[in-house]
Write a protein that holds these residues in place. Structure first.
Motif, PDB file in Angstrom:
ATOM      1  N   ALA A 153       0.952  -1.363   0.051  1.00  0.00           N
ATOM      2  CA  ALA A 153       0.115  -0.073   0.365  1.00  0.00           C
ATOM      3  C   ALA A 153       0.856   1.139  -0.163  1.00  0.00           C
ATOM      4  O   ALA A 153       0.594   2.769  -0.899  1.00  0.00           O
ATOM      5  CB  ALA A 153      -0.540  -0.137   1.258  1.00  0.00           C
ATOM      6  N   GLN A 154       1.643   1.391   0.676  1.00  0.00           N
ATOM      7  CA  GLN A 154       3.112   2.263   0.769  1.00  0.00           C
ATOM      8  C   GLN A 154       4.014   2.384  -0.369  1.00  0.00           C
ATOM      9  O   GLN A 154       3.673   3.675  -0.868  1.00  0.00           O
ATOM     10  CB  GLN A 154       3.908   2.391   1.641  1.00  0.00           C
ATOM     11  CG  GLN A 154       3.166   2.300   3.228  1.00  0.00           C
ATOM     12  CD  GLN A 154       2.772   3.628   3.958  1.00  0.00           C
ATOM     13  OE1 GLN A 154       3.301   3.797   3.994  1.00  0.00           O
ATOM     14  NE2 GLN A 154       1.340   2.633   4.364  1.00  0.00           N
ATOM     15  N   ASP A 155       3.733   0.886  -1.040  1.00  0.00           N
ATOM     16  CA  ASP A 155       4.731   1.873  -2.412  1.00  0.00           C
ATOM     17  C   ASP A 155       3.709   2.572  -3.259  1.00  0.00           C
ATOM     18  O   ASP A 155       4.048   3.169  -4.510  1.00  0.00           O
ATOM     19  CB  ASP A 155       4.846   0.555  -2.955  1.00  0.00           C
ATOM     20  CG  ASP A 155       6.018  -0.421  -2.133  1.00  0.00           C
ATOM     21  OD1 ASP A 155       6.786   0.859  -2.218  1.00  0.00           O
ATOM     22  OD2 ASP A 155       6.865  -1.523  -2.374  1.00  0.00           O
ATOM     23  N   LEU A 183       6.801   8.877  -6.373  1.00  0.00           N
ATOM     24  CA  LEU A 183       8.162   9.684  -5.810  1.00  0.00           C
ATOM     25  C   LEU A 183       9.352   8.552  -6.489  1.00  0.00           C
ATOM     26  O   LEU A 183       9.284   6.985  -6.255  1.00  0.00           O
ATOM     27  CB  LEU A 183       8.250   9.671  -4.196  1.00  0.00           C
ATOM     28  CG  LEU A 183       6.691  10.867  -3.986  1.00  0.00           C
ATOM     29  CD1 LEU A 183       6.399  10.571  -2.419  1.00  0.00           C
ATOM     30  CD2 LEU A 183       6.902  11.917  -5.304  1.00  0.00           C
ATOM     31  N   THR A 184      10.860   9.185  -6.466  1.00  0.00           N
ATOM     32  CA  THR A 184      12.565   8.223  -6.131  1.00  0.00           C
ATOM     33  C   THR A 184      11.961   8.645  -4.552  1.00  0.00           C
ATOM     34  O   THR A 184      11.690   8.024  -3.438  1.00  0.00           O
ATOM     35  CB  THR A 184      13.037   9.353  -6.547  1.00  0.00           C
ATOM     36  OG1 THR A 184      13.194  10.467  -5.651  1.00  0.00           O
ATOM     37  CG2 THR A 184      12.561   9.438  -8.217  1.00  0.00           C
ATOM     38  N   ILE A 230       8.408  11.260   4.310  1.00  0.00           N
ATOM     39  CA  ILE A 230       8.795  10.645   5.108  1.00  0.00           C
ATOM     40  C   ILE A 230       9.782  11.414   6.199  1.00  0.00           C
ATOM     41  O   ILE A 230       8.914  11.739   7.478  1.00  0.00           O
ATOM     42  CB  ILE A 230       9.571   9.187   5.140  1.00  0.00           C
ATOM     43  CG1 ILE A 230       8.280   8.397   4.617  1.00  0.00           C
ATOM     44  CG2 ILE A 230       9.885   8.998   6.926  1.00  0.00           C
ATOM     45  CD1 ILE A 230       9.441   6.973   4.580  1.00  0.00           C
ATOM     46  N   GLY A 231      11.138  12.062   5.865  1.00  0.00           N
ATOM     47  CA  GLY A 231      11.792  13.376   7.104  1.00  0.00           C
ATOM     48  C   GLY A 231      10.762  14.226   7.252  1.00  0.00           C
ATOM     49  O   GLY A 231      11.474  14.634   8.365  1.00  0.00           O
TER      50      GLY A 231
END
Length: 156
Positions: free
Chosen positions: A120-122, A128-129, A137-138
């Motif tokens: 799901a995250q993918d 996005l690369t 995320i940061g």
């Protein structure tokens, strides 16, 4: 598909809060769909992940650690206990409360859910690369930490 009539004004398209909300709604839909494939909802996953990472806990501690309301924790614990994914036993130090422990079946289910959520995250982060994903995320972590600290009294 975006049509000219469906295109919001520029000032809305560039508001960070609106963009974050739109992305969050999309992410939530994708995650909810993935969890449904595993026969669970977010609260189920949150409790299993918390128990797996931090070990046995009281229902009250689970609620504090996950931010889930006490009544929702009770209902979710009941559901997971019926599925034999966690075990509820009386606390030897205080018989009025229960200690909740993840079972072997719960760990197996959690591993399955982790795989579903990774996919799901993918799906969510597809455009996005890998470097962009780390950056996002940061940045999101910094925003969340900043606002969590502001609202819990640790930072102003």
């Amino acid at each position: 598909m975006n049509t000219p009539e469906a295109t919001p004004p520029q000032r809305l398209r560039t508001l960070p809060s609106r963009l974050a909300n739109h992305a969050a709604l999309t992410a939530n839909r994708i995650v909810d769909h993935a969890l449904a494939q595993g026969g669970v909802r977010r609260y189920h996953y949150a409790l299993l992940a918390t128990l797996e990472e931090f070990g046995p806990a009281s229902q009250a501690a689970l609620g504090r650690r996950t931010g889930i309301d006490r009544s929702d924790v009770v209902a979710t614990v009941n559901d997971l206990a019926e599925r034999h994914l966690l075990q509820r036993t009386p606390d030897p130090e205080d018989r009025r409360r229960n200690v909740i422990t993840i079972t072997a079946a719960g760990r197996e289910q959690l591993a399955h859910l982790d795989r579903l959520l990774a996919a799901a995250q993918d799906d969510f982060l597809a455009p996005l690369t890998p470097a962009d994903r780390r950056t996002l995320i940061g940045l999101l972590t910094r925003l969340a930490d900043h606002h969590d600290n502001r609202h819990d009294g640790r930072n102003g």
